[in-house]
Design an enzyme around this catalytic site. Structure first.
Site, mmCIF file in Angstrom:
data_model
loop_
_atom_site.group_PDB
_atom_site.id
_atom_site.type_symbol
_atom_site.label_atom_id
_atom_site.label_comp_id
_atom_site.label_asym_id
_atom_site.label_seq_id
_atom_site.Cartn_x
_atom_site.Cartn_y
_atom_site.Cartn_z
ATOM 1 N N ALA A 119 0.810 -1.226 0.000
ATOM 2 C CA ALA A 119 0.000 0.000 0.000
ATOM 3 C C ALA A 119 0.841 1.274 0.000
ATOM 4 O O ALA A 119 0.396 2.322 -0.477
ATOM 5 C CB ALA A 119 -0.925 -0.020 1.214
ATOM 6 N N HIS A 178 -3.955 -10.242 -3.219
ATOM 7 C CA HIS A 178 -5.099 -9.936 -2.352
ATOM 8 C C HIS A 178 -6.321 -9.513 -3.156
ATOM 9 O O HIS A 178 -7.189 -8.782 -2.659
ATOM 10 C CB HIS A 178 -4.713 -8.862 -1.325
ATOM 11 C CG HIS A 178 -3.673 -9.331 -0.359
ATOM 12 N ND1 HIS A 178 -2.930 -8.467 0.407
ATOM 13 C CD2 HIS A 178 -3.233 -10.567 -0.050
ATOM 14 C CE1 HIS A 178 -2.074 -9.173 1.155
ATOM 15 N NE2 HIS A 178 -2.241 -10.442 0.897
HETATM 16 N N1 APR Z 1 6.897 5.598 0.008
HETATM 17 C C1 APR Z 1 7.499 4.534 0.643
HETATM 18 N N2 APR Z 1 6.916 3.851 1.682
HETATM 19 C C2 APR Z 1 5.700 4.281 2.071
HETATM 20 C C3 APR Z 1 5.034 5.390 1.478
HETATM 21 C C4 APR Z 1 5.694 6.059 0.394
HETATM 22 N N3 APR Z 1 5.141 7.074 -0.240
HETATM 23 N N4 APR Z 1 3.828 5.557 2.105
HETATM 24 C C5 APR Z 1 3.757 4.588 3.055
HETATM 25 N N5 APR Z 1 4.882 3.829 3.039
HETATM 26 C C6 APR Z 1 5.185 2.640 3.842
HETATM 27 C C7 APR Z 1 4.788 2.743 5.294
HETATM 28 O O1 APR Z 1 5.885 3.167 6.028
HETATM 29 C C8 APR Z 1 4.396 1.302 5.653
HETATM 30 O O2 APR Z 1 5.487 0.622 6.269
HETATM 31 O O3 APR Z 1 4.412 1.601 3.297
HETATM 32 C C9 APR Z 1 4.107 0.644 4.310
HETATM 33 C C10 APR Z 1 2.651 0.219 4.119
HETATM 34 O O4 APR Z 1 2.399 -0.803 5.018
HETATM 35 P P1 APR Z 1 0.890 -1.296 5.287
HETATM 36 O O5 APR Z 1 0.021 -0.141 5.488
HETATM 37 O O6 APR Z 1 0.989 -2.326 6.347
HETATM 38 O O7 APR Z 1 0.474 -1.929 3.880
HETATM 39 P P2 APR Z 1 0.825 -3.379 3.289
HETATM 40 O O8 APR Z 1 2.181 -3.831 3.693
HETATM 41 O O9 APR Z 1 0.517 -3.337 1.863
HETATM 42 O O10 APR Z 1 -0.280 -4.285 4.041
HETATM 43 C C11 APR Z 1 -0.389 -5.629 3.707
HETATM 44 O O11 APR Z 1 -2.401 -5.834 4.976
HETATM 45 O O12 APR Z 1 -4.319 -4.882 5.666
HETATM 46 C C12 APR Z 1 -3.814 -5.823 4.842
HETATM 47 O O13 APR Z 1 -4.747 -6.694 2.844
HETATM 48 C C13 APR Z 1 -4.129 -5.553 3.379
HETATM 49 O O14 APR Z 1 -2.681 -5.856 1.453
HETATM 50 C C14 APR Z 1 -2.747 -5.342 2.753
HETATM 51 C C15 APR Z 1 -1.836 -6.070 3.706
#
Ligand code: APR
Length: 259
Positions: A24, A123
């Site tokens: 994300a 997902h």
């Molecule tokens: N550039 C780099 N990193 C970023 C940025 C950016 N612009 N914006 C946010 N981040 C980082 C944050 O620091 C965080 O560690 O991206 C990471 C996003 O982590 P999560 O919110 O946990 O997302 P994700 O890893 O995709 O979650 C996995 O969890 O809730 C479920 O199904 C959902 O697919 C998702 C899964």
């Protein structure tokens, strides 16, 4: 930072099988909140309320789910790919991408120009809605119109079954073909680049491990630290957009294909 970016670009140019693993964090610069950052989805909602079993169990849970999903869908509906998505799509055009393994449900890799066969959606997707009964697929906007018209938890017009965005909820079975493909390709790659994921959700978060244990180099590009930073060959704590853009520029220079 520049040295790290140059190093990643050199590894990409020298690699035969490059996987980009996205989360994300790749889409926050497109206006879509992530899940675990301050202000993220799980900062506003309790993930416990959205387990798949809850959705199956009660109308109240389904209504709550659709209320959350409708709020999440709005930024996805209007989002455009950012420079990180575009850089990944260009890596494909340069023939430097084995595949993208994504946890994202926003479809932005396709909007950026990656081809269907190169993107593994672990997902699912928020762009479609599926009937849990007859598996009929609906366009998301059509169902959102029903929600706007007052339906709180829409049902299938064909079989009366439960409709749900075609995403994988906690406690829901992972898509078999996609998960197997992702594991297989992770075990064969020689460079695995994580972009914008906290790497805490399984089984997706085990893919970097599979790649590393199979001899690949592991690169992590994430704003915040992840549990895998220590085992990575290179870590960039920075913004995905500008970082991927400059990596692409150096890749092109390395391949002699500058604009
Ligand atoms: N550039 C780099 N990193 C970023 C940025 C950016 N612009 N914006 C946010 N981040 C980082 C944050 O620091 C965080 O560690 O991206 C990471 C996003 O982590 P999560 O919110 O946990 O997302 P994700 O890893 O995709 O979650 C996995 O969890 O809730 C479920 O199904 C959902 O697919 C998702 C899964």
């Amino acid at each position: 930072m520049e040295d790290k970016v140059k190093q990643v670009a050199q590894w990409i140019v020298a690699s035969k099988r490059v996987i980009v693993f996205s989360g994300a964090g790749l889409s926050t610069e497109s206006g879509i909140p992530d899940f675990r950052s301050p202000g993220g989805v799980w900062d506003r909602y309790n993930p416990e309320d959205f387990y798949f079993q809850n959705f199956l169990d009660s109308e109240a849970s389904r209504e709550k789910y659709w209320q959350m999903a409708t709020e999440m869908y709005e930024p996805i509906r209007i989002a455009q790919p950012n420079q990180a998505h575009l850089a990944i799509a260009e890596l494909e055009k340069l023939g430097k991408l084995d595949c993208v393994i994504t946890q994202n449900i926003d479809g932005l890799h396709f909007k950026a120009g990656n081809s269907e066969e190169k993107v593994i959606q672990l997902h699912g997707t928020a762009i479609f809605v599926s009937c849990l009964g007859c598996k009929k697929r609906y366009d998301r906007d059509e169902i959102q119109e029903r929600i706007k018209a007052g339906q709180k938890a829409p049902r299938c017009g064909d079989c009366g079954g439960l409709l749900k965005p075609a995403t994988i909820s906690f406690g829901q079975s992972m898509p078999e073909k996609e998960t197997e493909e992702a594991y297989h390709r992770s075990s064969l790659c020689d460079l695995f680049v994580v972009v914008g994921s906290s790497l805490v959700v399984q089984p997706a978060a085990s893919m970097p491990l599979v790649a590393k244990r199979s001899g690949a180099k592991l690169v992590i590009i994430n704003r915040d630290p992840t549990p895998y930073d220590d085992m990575a060959d290179l870590v960039v704590h920075g913004q995905a957009g500008p970082t991927m853009r400059s990596i692409l520029d150096y890749v092109k220079r390395g391949m002699g294909t500058e604009d």
